[in-house]
Design an enzyme around this catalytic site. Structure first.
Site, mmCIF file in Angstrom:
data_model
loop_
_atom_site.group_PDB
_atom_site.id
_atom_site.type_symbol
_atom_site.label_atom_id
_atom_site.label_comp_id
_atom_site.label_asym_id
_atom_site.label_seq_id
_atom_site.Cartn_x
_atom_site.Cartn_y
_atom_site.Cartn_z
ATOM 1 N N ARG A 12 -30.101 30.619 0.471
ATOM 2 C CA ARG A 12 -31.218 30.488 1.401
ATOM 3 C C ARG A 12 -30.712 30.124 2.789
ATOM 4 N NH1 ARG A 12 -36.270 26.358 0.555
ATOM 5 N NH2 ARG A 12 -34.637 24.805 0.793
ATOM 6 N N THR B 15 -34.208 30.148 8.524
ATOM 7 C CA THR B 15 -35.345 31.051 8.316
ATOM 8 C C THR B 15 -35.999 30.869 6.949
ATOM 9 O OG1 THR B 15 -33.985 32.797 7.335
ATOM 10 C CG2 THR B 15 -34.177 32.784 9.738
ATOM 11 N N ASP C 213 -32.387 19.098 -4.862
ATOM 12 C CA ASP C 213 -31.719 20.398 -4.962
ATOM 13 C C ASP C 213 -31.105 20.520 -6.356
ATOM 14 O OD1 ASP C 213 -29.298 22.247 -4.855
ATOM 15 O OD2 ASP C 213 -30.181 22.619 -2.879
ATOM 16 N N ASP D 201 -27.245 21.153 -6.437
ATOM 17 C CA ASP D 201 -26.460 19.972 -6.074
ATOM 18 C C ASP D 201 -26.464 18.941 -7.182
ATOM 19 O OD1 ASP D 201 -25.652 20.907 -3.607
ATOM 20 O OD2 ASP D 201 -27.322 20.021 -2.521
#
Length: 210
Positions: free
Chosen positions: A105, A109, A201, A204
């Site tokens: 990602r 944006t 996340d 992560d």
């Protein structure tokens, strides 16, 4: 919830998910729970697989016994976090063919950028299950399904751990023919596109990279 989204509200799924959400849960435990919960979710996402029968000999007699029909199904991991779900599902369906879609990602944006794509042959003849722990904005998931359809897949299901209403809406608009199976639908996305309350996340936390 709807024909498009199935929430697996089994007590074991919800209990394990709560531990995974807790920021104090260490990486090794998070990874193990993801493997366990993925098997429970896989049970639901594979419901209704086509069946046939074959003749076998039990120790007692011959019988017509049920068995899965058609080509082996394809599991597609949306890298990198998808691998955590993939491992558990593969334990349940070890004969499945496996593919990978590499997307990251763009943090500015929030749009997905493709860097890898390798999938099994004859996707048009297989049930294809795409796995990615988080359905957040839906942009990466939609892009992954776009790629799979371009590669010939026509019977696709999407398996995730957590979903946001925004991601579900985006997926339904882009791919109304792809049902979603998840453990929970959370409240919303925050201003940087993370699921809230969520679990942070997933990649992560799974790999210990933060």
């Amino acid at each position: 919830m709807s024909d498009h989204v199935t929430i697996v509200d089994h007590p074991l799924v919800q209990h394990k998910l709560t531990i995974m959400r807790d920021q104090k849960t260490p990486t090794a435990v998070f990874r193990q729970l993801l493997r366990e919960i993925s098997q429970l979710l896989a049970y639901e996402v594979t419901r209704g697989l086509p069946m046939t029968t074959k003749t076998i000999e039990t120790p007692m007699q011959q019988m017509q016994a049920p068995t899965l029909a058609g080509k082996k199904l394809a599991l597609i991991s949306v890298l990198r976090a998808g691998n955590g779900l993939l491992d558990g599902v593969l334990e349940l369906i070890p004969s499945a063919r496996v593919g990978f879609v590499g997307l990251y990602r763009d943090e500015e944006t929030l749009q997905p950028v493709q860097y890898y794509f390798k999938v099994p042959e004859a996707l048009e003849d297989r049930l294809v299950i795409a796995v990615d722990p988080m359905l957040a904005t839906g942009n990466s998931s939609v892009a992954a399904i776009d790629l799979l359809k371009r590669a010939g897949a026509t019977n696709i299901r999407f398996l995730c751990l957590l979903a946001a209403p925004e991601g579900i809406k985006r997926m339904k608009e882009a791919h109304p023919d792809v049902p979603i199976v998840t453990a929970a639908v959370d409240a919303q996305l925050n201003d940087v596109g993370y699921i809230v309350p969520g679990l942070g996340d997933a990649g992560d936390r799974m790999f210990g990279t933060k």
